[in-house]
Write a protein that holds these residues in place. Structure first.
Motif, mmCIF file in Angstrom:
data_model
loop_
_atom_site.group_PDB
_atom_site.id
_atom_site.type_symbol
_atom_site.label_atom_id
_atom_site.label_comp_id
_atom_site.label_asym_id
_atom_site.label_seq_id
_atom_site.Cartn_x
_atom_site.Cartn_y
_atom_site.Cartn_z
ATOM 1 N N ASP A 1 0.836 -1.205 0.000
ATOM 2 C CA ASP A 1 0.000 0.000 0.000
ATOM 3 C C ASP A 1 0.872 1.257 0.000
ATOM 4 O O ASP A 1 0.554 2.243 -0.670
ATOM 5 C CB ASP A 1 -0.915 0.014 1.227
ATOM 6 C CG ASP A 1 -2.074 -0.972 1.098
ATOM 7 O OD1 ASP A 1 -2.310 -1.459 -0.032
ATOM 8 O OD2 ASP A 1 -2.727 -1.256 2.118
ATOM 9 N N THR A 2 1.959 1.202 0.762
ATOM 10 C CA THR A 2 2.885 2.337 0.790
ATOM 11 C C THR A 2 3.549 2.517 -0.559
ATOM 12 O O THR A 2 3.675 3.640 -1.067
ATOM 13 C CB THR A 2 3.942 2.125 1.884
ATOM 14 O OG1 THR A 2 3.286 2.059 3.159
ATOM 15 C CG2 THR A 2 4.958 3.256 1.897
ATOM 16 N N MET A 3 3.967 1.413 -1.167
ATOM 17 C CA MET A 3 4.569 1.476 -2.505
ATOM 18 C C MET A 3 3.559 2.047 -3.506
ATOM 19 O O MET A 3 3.883 2.904 -4.327
ATOM 20 C CB MET A 3 5.007 0.081 -2.968
ATOM 21 C CG MET A 3 5.946 -0.675 -2.030
ATOM 22 S SD MET A 3 7.589 0.050 -1.844
ATOM 23 C CE MET A 3 7.569 0.472 -0.101
ATOM 24 N N ALA A 4 2.321 1.578 -3.410
ATOM 25 C CA ALA A 4 1.291 2.004 -4.360
ATOM 26 C C ALA A 4 0.979 3.489 -4.228
ATOM 27 O O ALA A 4 0.720 4.174 -5.223
ATOM 28 C CB ALA A 4 0.019 1.178 -4.151
ATOM 29 N N LEU A 5 0.997 3.992 -2.992
ATOM 30 C CA LEU A 5 0.701 5.408 -2.803
ATOM 31 C C LEU A 5 1.780 6.282 -3.429
ATOM 32 O O LEU A 5 1.476 7.287 -4.090
ATOM 33 C CB LEU A 5 0.569 5.729 -1.305
ATOM 34 C CG LEU A 5 0.153 7.161 -0.961
ATOM 35 C CD1 LEU A 5 -1.182 7.510 -1.610
ATOM 36 C CD2 LEU A 5 0.079 7.353 0.550
ATOM 37 N N TYR A 6 3.019 5.903 -3.263
ATOM 38 C CA TYR A 6 4.113 6.651 -3.912
ATOM 39 C C TYR A 6 3.951 6.604 -5.431
ATOM 40 O O TYR A 6 4.115 7.624 -6.122
ATOM 41 C CB TYR A 6 5.449 6.056 -3.480
ATOM 42 C CG TYR A 6 6.672 6.767 -4.009
ATOM 43 C CD1 TYR A 6 6.896 8.121 -3.758
ATOM 44 C CD2 TYR A 6 7.642 6.079 -4.742
ATOM 45 C CE1 TYR A 6 8.032 8.773 -4.229
ATOM 46 C CE2 TYR A 6 8.782 6.720 -5.209
ATOM 47 C CZ TYR A 6 8.976 8.066 -4.960
ATOM 48 O OH TYR A 6 10.106 8.701 -5.422
ATOM 49 N N ASN A 7 3.607 5.429 -5.958
ATOM 50 C CA ASN A 7 3.407 5.301 -7.406
ATOM 51 C C ASN A 7 2.244 6.150 -7.902
ATOM 52 O O ASN A 7 2.240 6.602 -9.049
ATOM 53 C CB ASN A 7 3.153 3.834 -7.772
ATOM 54 C CG ASN A 7 4.395 2.975 -7.630
ATOM 55 O OD1 ASN A 7 5.507 3.455 -7.814
ATOM 56 N ND2 ASN A 7 4.209 1.708 -7.284
ATOM 57 N N ARG A 8 1.269 6.367 -7.057
ATOM 58 C CA ARG A 8 0.109 7.172 -7.462
ATOM 59 C C ARG A 8 0.386 8.664 -7.385
ATOM 60 O O ARG A 8 -0.126 9.439 -8.205
ATOM 61 C CB ARG A 8 -1.090 6.819 -6.567
ATOM 62 C CG ARG A 8 -2.361 7.604 -6.893
ATOM 63 C CD ARG A 8 -3.597 6.942 -6.332
ATOM 64 N NE ARG A 8 -3.633 6.902 -4.878
ATOM 65 C CZ ARG A 8 -4.107 7.894 -4.118
ATOM 66 N NH1 ARG A 8 -4.564 9.002 -4.674
ATOM 67 N NH2 ARG A 8 -4.138 7.773 -2.803
ATOM 68 N N LEU A 9 1.220 9.075 -6.435
ATOM 69 C CA LEU A 9 1.380 10.508 -6.191
ATOM 70 C C LEU A 9 2.540 11.159 -6.937
ATOM 71 O O LEU A 9 2.444 12.328 -7.295
ATOM 72 C CB LEU A 9 1.552 10.756 -4.683
ATOM 73 C CG LEU A 9 0.386 10.349 -3.781
ATOM 74 C CD1 LEU A 9 0.646 10.798 -2.351
ATOM 75 C CD2 LEU A 9 -0.944 10.903 -4.292
ATOM 76 N N ARG A 10 3.638 10.454 -7.181
ATOM 77 C CA ARG A 10 4.791 11.129 -7.752
ATOM 78 C C ARG A 10 4.995 10.968 -9.260
ATOM 79 O O ARG A 10 5.272 11.965 -9.944
ATOM 80 C CB ARG A 10 6.067 10.700 -7.013
ATOM 81 C CG ARG A 10 6.335 11.472 -5.749
ATOM 82 C CD ARG A 10 6.318 12.987 -5.955
ATOM 83 N NE ARG A 10 7.353 13.441 -6.869
ATOM 84 C CZ ARG A 10 7.329 14.623 -7.474
ATOM 85 N NH1 ARG A 10 6.331 15.473 -7.297
ATOM 86 N NH2 ARG A 10 8.316 14.973 -8.280
ATOM 87 N N PRO A 11 4.902 9.785 -9.846
ATOM 88 C CA PRO A 11 5.182 9.683 -11.279
ATOM 89 C C PRO A 11 4.358 10.584 -12.183
ATOM 90 O O PRO A 11 4.909 11.117 -13.162
ATOM 91 C CB PRO A 11 4.933 8.187 -11.577
ATOM 92 C CG PRO A 11 5.240 7.514 -10.286
ATOM 93 C CD PRO A 11 4.734 8.451 -9.228
ATOM 94 N N PRO A 12 3.053 10.821 -11.916
ATOM 95 C CA PRO A 12 2.313 11.661 -12.868
ATOM 96 C C PRO A 12 2.907 13.049 -13.068
ATOM 97 O O PRO A 12 2.994 13.530 -14.204
ATOM 98 C CB PRO A 12 0.906 11.733 -12.237
ATOM 99 C CG PRO A 12 0.787 10.488 -11.431
ATOM 100 C CD PRO A 12 2.159 10.267 -10.871
ATOM 101 N N ILE A 13 3.322 13.704 -11.985
ATOM 102 C CA ILE A 13 3.896 15.039 -12.130
ATOM 103 C C ILE A 13 5.277 14.961 -12.771
ATOM 104 O O ILE A 13 5.570 15.659 -13.754
ATOM 105 C CB ILE A 13 3.983 15.753 -10.761
ATOM 106 C CG1 ILE A 13 2.599 16.220 -10.309
ATOM 107 C CG2 ILE A 13 4.934 16.948 -10.834
ATOM 108 C CD1 ILE A 13 2.603 16.979 -9.000
ATOM 109 N N ALA A 14 6.150 14.127 -12.232
ATOM 110 C CA ALA A 14 7.533 14.098 -12.719
ATOM 111 C C ALA A 14 7.605 13.637 -14.174
ATOM 112 O O ALA A 14 8.411 14.164 -14.947
ATOM 113 C CB ALA A 14 8.381 13.198 -11.823
ATOM 114 N N ASN A 15 6.789 12.675 -14.554
ATOM 115 C CA ASN A 15 6.799 12.225 -15.944
ATOM 116 C C ASN A 15 6.264 13.291 -16.886
ATOM 117 O O ASN A 15 6.739 13.428 -18.024
ATOM 118 C CB ASN A 15 6.002 10.929 -16.095
ATOM 119 C CG ASN A 15 6.714 9.734 -15.494
ATOM 120 O OD1 ASN A 15 7.907 9.790 -15.198
ATOM 121 N ND2 ASN A 15 5.990 8.648 -15.288
#
Length: 451
Positions: free
Chosen positions: A366-380
């Motif tokens: 769940d912790t891994m998934a939250l990071y994947n949901r919050l950071r890649p969209p902006i940085a990518n």
């Protein structure tokens, strides 16, 4: 009978650049350090405060303030704040200005030296963090151990274990190679392996620091002495801005060959540069550029700009990517270091949120998934927008995805080419207002406010 006290979780951060230092400082800021054992591993024998100028956006200045660096930063601010950017078409005997971009309150930018940021971050990391120098990671593996399930192997035979591995080890990230290969097999998505190695952006750069007094002696009122300029031409451009309280002018020359863009780069990324190479490259450009070139130290080398294909998954099974290990990008928006700092800031808050749920929640999917949901969209998005900006500034806009430019931009209706390019460049320097960023910022705020 003694109370059963949960053991500390071991966090290993690989790489003591700006991203690695930022995430360590943010972990200290947000997490319960009494329950963590944090180790920072650096390949070099010392944490050197090196590098050239970089940009710190207002949103990242606010982050650094929250991390306790505001007092340190104030001594640089009088000369560091950007008042405007001037874009000139300079590949001709008489250059013309075709766009002025003035940062607004929510998008101020501070032009600092990389060493200044590194030094400030280092000064705020406590002795509770164990720093290991001369530790170049060669590989890691997941083990069947009950605790510290990730084993690290370093050059020279050193080994270590950790529960959580944070990769801030740059564009040539050892962690990313193994992480992506494992993820591709796990998800049966072999196409992910395209992101194993960095790719060629098409650009090579030459860097130099010009002493203020030298340029002033050659041209007393040279515009680059006081504010940023971007001198544009076909397939090449020059970026200049004052740093270190105006004592130096940071000059970066870019040259692009579109032939092998986005292919794996196998040649040395640092090459020798001939003394007359730059003079020939910018032959026929306007006098402002010629004066800068004459004041530059003769470059002995050039650097190849590498990026990577975007990933949507940066965290899995106790391994988390950040900074250039996750989203190496071209420097055209001045966002590389800023995005690394944002990664660390959000990652640390996600870990703190997980800690409140239970001692092992930090390691949960769940912790891994939250990071994947919050950071890649902006940085990518920023990575893709920086790539577009590099094409616009070099008059190579044909075939580019203009949907990265906000729908309301006049660029979509402009008919004059220079006006069109200027408005596209304006949009790039206001990337933080794009709907993708605004929506993800809102999602981040909502997720981190939830308990």
């Amino acid at each position: 009978m003694a109370e059963n006290v949960p053991r500390k979780l071991t966090i290993a951060v690989i790489g003591a650049g700006i991203g690695g230092l930022a995430v360590v400082r943010a972990i200290e800021r947000f997490c319960d350090m009494s329950k963590l054992d944090v180790h920072l591993y650096e390949a070099a024998s010392q944490i050197s405060e090196i590098g050239a100028g970089l940009n710190i956006w207002q949103r990242v200045y606010d982050i650094l303030t929250d991390l306790g660096l505001e007092h340190d930063m104030k001594k640089y601010l009088d000369s560091a704040e950007t008042t405007s950017f001037t874009f000139r078409k300079s590949d001709q005997p008489e250059g013309i200005t075709f766009k002025e971009v003035t940062p607004e309150n929510d998008g101020k930018m501070f032009l600092l030296h990389r060493a200044e940021i590194q030094g400030m971050l280092m000064g705020h990391i406590s002795a509770d963090v164990k720093i290991h120098l001369s530790h170049r990671l060669e590989s890691y593996e997941h083990t069947d151990d009950i605790a510290e399930k990730i084993k690290l192997r370093f050059r020279g035979g050193q080994e270590a274990h950790c529960d959580l591995l944070i990769a801030a080890d740059g564009v040539h990230s050892v962690v990313r190679r193994q992480f992506v290969a494992r993820l591709a097999e796990k998800l049966n998505q072999p196409e992910l392996k395209q992101a194993l190695e960095p790719v060629y952006s098409g650009s090579k750069i030459y860097r130099g620091l010009v002493p203020q007094e030298q340029l002033a002696a050659a041209w007393p009122d040279h515009p680059a002495l006081t504010k940023p300029y971007i001198y544009c031409g076909k397939d090449k451009y020059v970026v200049t801005y004052p740093i270190v309280n105006g004592r130096f002018i940071n000059v970066v020359l870019f040259y692009t060959d579109m032939t092998d863009v986005d292919t794996t780069y196998t040649d040395p990324e640092i090459g020798e540069a001939a003394a007359d190479e730059i003079v020939k490259m910018y032959e026929g450009w306007e006098p402002q550029v010629q004066a800068l070139l004459k004041c530059m130290p003769n470059p002995s080398r050039h650097w190849v700009l590498l990026t990577q294909k975007p990933l949507e998954t940066w965290a899995d099974e106790g391994v988390m990517l950040m900074g250039d290990a996750a989203h190496a990008m071209t420097p055209n928006l001045g966002t590389g270091a800023s995005q690394a700092i944002e990664d660390g800031y959000i990652l640390a808050q996600i870990l703190a949120r997980a800690q409140k749920k239970g001692p092992l929640e930090v390691l949960s999917q769940d912790t891994m998934a939250l990071y994947n949901r919050l950071r890649p969209p902006i940085a990518n998005f920023v990575q893709a927008r920086a790539k577009l900006q590099s094409r616009l500034v070099q008059f190579n806009e044909d075939g580019m995805d203009l949907s990265l430019i906000e729908a309301s931009s006049p660029m979509h209706t402009d008919t004059d080419r220079l006006t069109k390019l200027g408005n596209g460049l304006w949009d790039g320097l206001h990337w933080y207002r794009h709907s993708i960023v605004r929506e993800t910022d809102a999602a981040v705020a909502k997720a981190l406010a939830a308990h």
